[in-house]
Write an enzyme that holds these catalytic residues in place. Structure first.
Site, PDB file in Angstrom:
ATOM      1  N   SER A 103      27.079  45.408  74.825  1.00 29.43           N
ATOM      2  CA  SER A 103      26.738  45.096  76.372  1.00 29.43           C
ATOM      3  C   SER A 103      26.003  44.049  76.557  1.00 29.43           C
ATOM      4  CB  SER A 103      26.532  46.542  76.880  1.00 29.43           C
ATOM      5  OG  SER A 103      25.122  46.940  76.321  1.00 29.43           O
ATOM      6  N   ILE A 113      17.194  30.200  63.964  1.00 24.78           N
ATOM      7  CA  ILE A 113      16.076  29.550  64.824  1.00 24.78           C
ATOM      8  C   ILE A 113      14.600  30.341  64.246  1.00 24.78           C
ATOM      9  CG2 ILE A 113      17.256  29.536  66.849  1.00 24.78           C
ATOM     10  CD1 ILE A 113      15.732  32.132  67.704  1.00 24.78           C
ATOM     11  N   LYS A 140       6.892  34.448  79.822  1.00 27.60           N
ATOM     12  CA  LYS A 140       8.096  33.401  80.278  1.00 27.60           C
ATOM     13  C   LYS A 140       8.774  33.953  81.556  1.00 27.60           C
ATOM     14  CE  LYS A 140       8.902  31.497  75.705  1.00 27.60           C
ATOM     15  NZ  LYS A 140       9.785  30.957  74.816  1.00 27.60           N
ATOM     16  N   GLY A 167      23.216  37.437  67.914  1.00 25.36           N
ATOM     17  CA  GLY A 167      22.103  37.537  68.971  1.00 25.36           C
ATOM     18  C   GLY A 167      22.239  37.341  70.296  1.00 25.36           C
ATOM     19  N   ALA A 168      21.727  38.294  71.295  1.00 23.39           N
ATOM     20  CA  ALA A 168      21.764  38.173  72.906  1.00 23.39           C
ATOM     21  C   ALA A 168      20.590  38.519  73.362  1.00 23.39           C
ATOM     22  CB  ALA A 168      22.849  39.139  72.954  1.00 23.39           C
TER      23      ALA A 168
HETATM   24  P1  ATR Z   1      13.897  37.302  71.723  1.00 22.89           P
HETATM   25  O1  ATR Z   1      13.506  37.062  73.053  1.00 22.89           O
HETATM   26  O2  ATR Z   1      13.300  36.628  70.704  1.00 22.89           O
HETATM   27  O3  ATR Z   1      15.561  36.668  71.711  1.00 22.89           O
HETATM   28  P2  ATR Z   1      14.741  39.927  72.074  1.00 22.89           P
HETATM   29  O4  ATR Z   1      15.143  39.708  73.498  1.00 22.89           O
HETATM   30  O5  ATR Z   1      13.929  41.195  71.881  1.00 22.89           O
HETATM   31  O6  ATR Z   1      14.158  38.761  71.384  1.00 22.89           O
HETATM   32  O7  ATR Z   1      16.290  39.966  71.332  1.00 22.89           O
HETATM   33  C1  ATR Z   1      16.346  40.225  70.288  1.00 22.89           C
HETATM   34  C2  ATR Z   1      17.777  40.205  69.710  1.00 22.89           C
HETATM   35  O8  ATR Z   1      17.869  40.330  68.353  1.00 22.89           O
HETATM   36  C3  ATR Z   1      18.758  40.945  70.420  1.00 22.89           C
HETATM   37  O9  ATR Z   1      19.988  40.287  70.125  1.00 22.89           O
HETATM   38  C4  ATR Z   1      18.697  42.102  69.192  1.00 22.89           C
HETATM   39  O10 ATR Z   1      19.906  43.129  68.962  1.00 22.89           O
HETATM   40  P3  ATR Z   1      20.109  44.103  70.113  1.00 22.89           P
HETATM   41  O11 ATR Z   1      20.331  43.350  71.519  1.00 22.89           O
HETATM   42  O12 ATR Z   1      21.333  44.888  69.677  1.00 22.89           O
HETATM   43  O13 ATR Z   1      18.840  45.070  70.286  1.00 22.89           O
HETATM   44  C5  ATR Z   1      18.627  41.306  68.251  1.00 22.89           C
HETATM   45  N1  ATR Z   1      18.132  42.197  66.948  1.00 22.89           N
HETATM   46  C6  ATR Z   1      16.683  42.459  66.542  1.00 22.89           C
HETATM   47  N2  ATR Z   1      16.555  43.200  65.596  1.00 22.89           N
HETATM   48  C7  ATR Z   1      17.943  43.341  65.008  1.00 22.89           C
HETATM   49  C8  ATR Z   1      18.472  44.090  63.815  1.00 22.89           C
HETATM   50  N3  ATR Z   1      17.672  44.875  63.017  1.00 22.89           N
HETATM   51  N4  ATR Z   1      19.794  44.208  63.716  1.00 22.89           N
HETATM   52  C9  ATR Z   1      20.437  43.458  64.722  1.00 22.89           C
HETATM   53  N5  ATR Z   1      20.128  42.796  65.676  1.00 22.89           N
HETATM   54  C10 ATR Z   1      18.680  42.876  65.969  1.00 22.89           C
END
Ligand code: ATR
Length: 278
Positions: free
Chosen positions: A155, A219, A67, A127-128
């Site tokens: 952050s 989602i 993407k 989530g971010a």
């Molecule tokens: P996508 O593009 O599918 O959104 P990504 O960019 O890898 O995937 O983002 C994953 C999101 O899931 C992030 O917000 C991540 O939190 P961090 O920024 O702290 O990494 C969150 N996430 C994934 N696994 C997690 C977990 N076990 N506990 C908490 N947050 C999680």
């Protein structure tokens, strides 16, 4: 009549439901066309894309992991796609390739099937990551004013503030703060992959503190009803399933390619059945 040539690039794409969805849309719109899968290995991406863009295809979707990587190959970007920094839909218009992002807007269209109105609602996004970026941007452009973001890595959530509109009010929360303040929110949107099959027993946040009549949206669509949604349902919340986003992002992409409006109607039930059988 000209045949509409569409497709999907990604790695992997074999199990995508998009060919089925777009075939339904084409039938509904009375358009003759095709939607093919183009699996592309990362080491041959550049030459494969160059060839695809020259192939006479009218438009295509882009999924993981391309993407962002597609962007330099396009001539123009829709301003929101540029802000989000990711493109999931490309269209050829007057010989130029233009990139859009329909993921976030599609998600908001899907959400609006279950929520009443918007501006005054207090939304908490969990989530971010990449998915959250698109959804946050779509929420603020659609006029949601109060959208807070909670993320394990604070952050990373702060980076999303660049996507705000002047009237947006967003607080960034730690996971612990989100847990403690859950009762403040009308809508909770889970955007991480936690709870996705095969780790379906996981749940990012406990919902003990949920506001009465809250809407909880996830989602994740495998399983269709995640642990988070099941626990929300037990508390009497309105729940919103992730698979509807697949249909609405596709609906918006189809509008971009064909200029025609199509309806979701019974496709939601049919998709649910397909996902349950898969
Ligand atoms: P996508 O593009 O599918 O959104 P990504 O960019 O890898 O995937 O983002 C994953 C999101 O899931 C992030 O917000 C991540 O939190 P961090 O920024 O702290 O990494 C969150 N996430 C994934 N696994 C997690 C977990 N076990 N506990 C908490 N947050 C999680």
């Amino acid at each position: 009549m000209k045949i509409l040539k569409l497709g999907l690039i990604g790695h992997p794409v074999e199990h995508s439901l998009s060919p089925w969805i777009h075939t339904q849309f084409m039938e509904q719109a009375g358009i003759e066309g095709e939607y093919k899968l183009y699996p592309i290995e990362p080491d041959v991406f550049d030459e494969k894309i160059a060839a695809l863009l020259q192939s006479g295809i009218d438009g295509f979707n882009i999924t993981v992991p391309y993407k962002q990587r597609i962007i330099p190959f396009l001539d123009e970007l829709d301003p929101d796609a540029a802000k989000i920094g990711a493109v999931n839909t490309a269209v050829r218009k007057n010989g130029k390739w233009i990139g859009y992002n329909t993921d976030g807007s599609g998600y908001v269209r899907a959400l609006e099937q279950v929520i009443p109105s918007q501006e005054s609602l207090h939304v908490l996004m969990l989530g971010a990551g990449g998915a959250a970026r698109g959804i946050y941007r779509a929420l603020v452009t659609e006029g949601y004013r109060y959208v807070d973001i909670a993320n394990r890595t604070v952050s990373k959530a702060e980076q999303l503030l660049q996507l705000q509109e002047p009237e947006t009010i967003t607080e960034i929360l730690s996971s612990e703060e989100a847990q403690n303040r859950l009762a403040e929110y009308d809508v909770i949107i889970h955007t991480t992959s936690v709870g996705m099959s095969p780790k379906a027993e996981e749940q990012l946040i406990a919902l003990a503190n949920l506001k009465a009549q809250a809407v909880v949206s996830d989602i994740v669509y495998k399983p269709i009803e995640t642990m988070l949604l099941r626990s929300a349902k037990l508390q009497g919340a309105t729940i919103h399933h992730g698979h509807s986003m697949l249909l609405y992002q596709a609906q918006y992409a189809f509008e971009i390619w064909s200029g025609q409006q199509v309806i979701i109607g019974d496709l939601l039930n049919q998709l649910e059945q397909r996902l349950t059988e898969a």
